[in-house]
Enzyme design. Structure first.
Site, PDB file in Angstrom:
ATOM      1  N   ASP A 180       0.812  -1.220   0.000  1.00 23.04           N
ATOM      2  CA  ASP A 180       0.000   0.000   0.000  1.00 23.04           C
ATOM      3  C   ASP A 180       0.844   1.269   0.000  1.00 23.04           C
ATOM      4  OD1 ASP A 180       0.928  -0.564   2.542  1.00 23.04           O
ATOM      5  OD2 ASP A 180      -1.042  -0.806   3.445  1.00 23.04           O
ATOM      6  N   ASN A 225      -7.719  -2.836  14.251  1.00 23.19           N
ATOM      7  CA  ASN A 225      -9.113  -3.114  13.866  1.00 23.19           C
ATOM      8  C   ASN A 225      -9.214  -4.320  12.917  1.00 23.19           C
ATOM      9  OD1 ASN A 225      -8.077  -2.118  11.502  1.00 23.19           O
ATOM     10  ND2 ASN A 225      -9.470  -0.372  11.321  1.00 23.19           N
ATOM     11  N   HIS A 244      -7.408  -4.807  10.143  1.00 20.50           N
ATOM     12  CA  HIS A 244      -7.118  -4.587   8.719  1.00 20.50           C
ATOM     13  C   HIS A 244      -5.807  -5.251   8.295  1.00 20.50           C
ATOM     14  CE1 HIS A 244      -4.881  -0.498   9.504  1.00 20.50           C
ATOM     15  NE2 HIS A 244      -3.991  -1.464   9.342  1.00 20.50           N
ATOM     16  N   GLU A 273      -9.718  -1.973   5.197  1.00 21.74           N
ATOM     17  CA  GLU A 273     -10.362  -1.670   6.466  1.00 21.74           C
ATOM     18  C   GLU A 273     -11.596  -2.563   6.651  1.00 21.74           C
ATOM     19  OE1 GLU A 273      -8.747   0.000   8.432  1.00 21.74           O
ATOM     20  OE2 GLU A 273      -8.190   2.002   7.763  1.00 21.74           O
TER      21      GLU A 273
HETATM   22  C1  F6R Z   1       1.259  -1.315   6.084  1.00 22.91           C
HETATM   23  C2  F6R Z   1       0.135  -2.223   6.276  1.00 22.91           C
HETATM   24  C3  F6R Z   1      -0.713  -2.146   7.499  1.00 22.91           C
HETATM   25  C4  F6R Z   1       0.072  -2.448   8.768  1.00 22.91           C
HETATM   26  C5  F6R Z   1      -0.812  -2.338   9.993  1.00 22.91           C
HETATM   27  C6  F6R Z   1      -0.027  -2.527  11.264  1.00 22.91           C
HETATM   28  O1  F6R Z   1       1.879  -1.559   4.861  1.00 22.91           O
HETATM   29  O2  F6R Z   1      -0.098  -3.021   5.446  1.00 22.91           O
HETATM   30  O3  F6R Z   1      -1.773  -3.066   7.387  1.00 22.91           O
HETATM   31  O4  F6R Z   1       0.628  -3.716   8.681  1.00 22.91           O
HETATM   32  O5  F6R Z   1      -1.439  -1.097  10.028  1.00 22.91           O
HETATM   33  O6  F6R Z   1       0.849  -1.451  11.426  1.00 22.91           O
HETATM   34  P1  F6R Z   1       2.027  -1.523  12.493  1.00 22.91           P
HETATM   35  O7  F6R Z   1       2.936  -2.597  12.040  1.00 22.91           O
HETATM   36  O8  F6R Z   1       2.697  -0.171  12.418  1.00 22.91           O
HETATM   37  O9  F6R Z   1       1.400  -1.806  13.801  1.00 22.91           O
END
Ligand code: F6R
Length: 251
Positions: free
Chosen positions: A69, A138, A140, A145
């Site tokens: 992403d 959450n 995701h 989301e």
């Molecule tokens: C980022 C991504 C997100 C993160 C998630 C957890 O490329 O794909 O889904 O993996 O938001 O973020 P952290 O690792 O910062 O807790």
């Protein structure tokens, strides 16, 4: 589903690097395609990759990468853009060919056309061999989301308030600075990867991990879609595993 519970995030990085390195060595294809994530979770893994690459144990010269992403509206030079993150935390420190690294273009004029092209580029190299994932509090994965279609492909998504608040720490805790949209691979894109590994550490991930692993498959917890994947592995620390109820997990 394979679930490996480890003591801390360093072990999480090492165990995940072992899984991916073994698969890379087993493949006889000319290129090896990695799907990558950003955020705090994969950093211990990327440190392992760099160390093993420098030690001559893991070669990235034939590796092609696709990131999950990118924020819409952030140029690659922005320190919080995911392209910048990947260059700083992995690519610049390995022998990977920069031309083989792909991060969605958050500045694309025609986002829809770009998203279609991203899917085609993944297909053109034969699909993703190993997809690396973190999980949002959450549930995701990528920026899919809650409510995201379980079959979705790469597209633009509106970020939820929860995710923007979670990520405000990277923008001087200023919520107004956090972009509202992102381009993300879809849940369907992730399901198409040959193997998937989801890492998580910290108690704040415990509920999302439990919902994803032991709850129903539902768009309300996008990570639960991995229950449908043939080769999905979770590598999670004890605190992230603290709300699991089954006792059959590996360590
Ligand atoms: C980022 C991504 C997100 C993160 C998630 C957890 O490329 O794909 O889904 O993996 O938001 O973020 P952290 O690792 O910062 O807790």
């Amino acid at each position: 589903m394979r679930v490996i519970i480890v003591k801390d995030k360093e072990e999480m990085g090492k165990r995940t690097a072992d899984l991916i390195a073994a698969d890379m060595k087993a493949k006889e294809r000319i290129t090896y395609v990695l799907g990558l994530a950003t955020g705090g979770t994969p950093l211990p893994l990327y440190r392992e990759f760099i160390q093993r690459n420098k030690a001559g144990e893991l070669d990235f010269s034939t590796v092609v990468t696709f990131n999950l992403d990118e924020y819409v509206g952030l140029p690659p030079t922005h320190p919080e853009s995911y392209r910048y993150f990947m260059d700083e935390n992995l690519f610049n420190h390995t022998n990977i060919n920069p031309k083989n690294t792909h991060v969605p273009d958050g500045m694309a004029d025609d986002v829809e056309a770009f998203c279609e092209k991203y899917e085609e580029m993944i297909a053109d190299v034969g699909g993703i061999d190993y997809q690396v994932l973190g999980i949002g509090s959450n549930g995701h994965i990528g920026f899919n989301e809650p409510g995201s279609s379980l079959g979705s492909l790469t597209r633009i998504k509106t970020l939820t308030e929860t995710t923007r608040k979670d990520n405000a720490r990277f923008f001087d805790n200023n919520l107004d600075e956090v972009p509202k949209y992102a381009i993300t691979m879809g849940n369907g894109t992730i399901l198409n990867a040959r193997r998937v590994v989801l890492m998580a550490h910290g108690e704040n991930k415990a509920k999302a991990v439990a919902d994803a692993l032991e709850g129903p498959v539902t768009a309300m917890c996008p990570a639960s879609v991995l229950q449908l994947h043939r080769y999905a592995t979770y590598v999670i620390t004890k605190d992230a595993a603290s709300q699991l109820t089954l006792e059959t997990y590996e360590s």
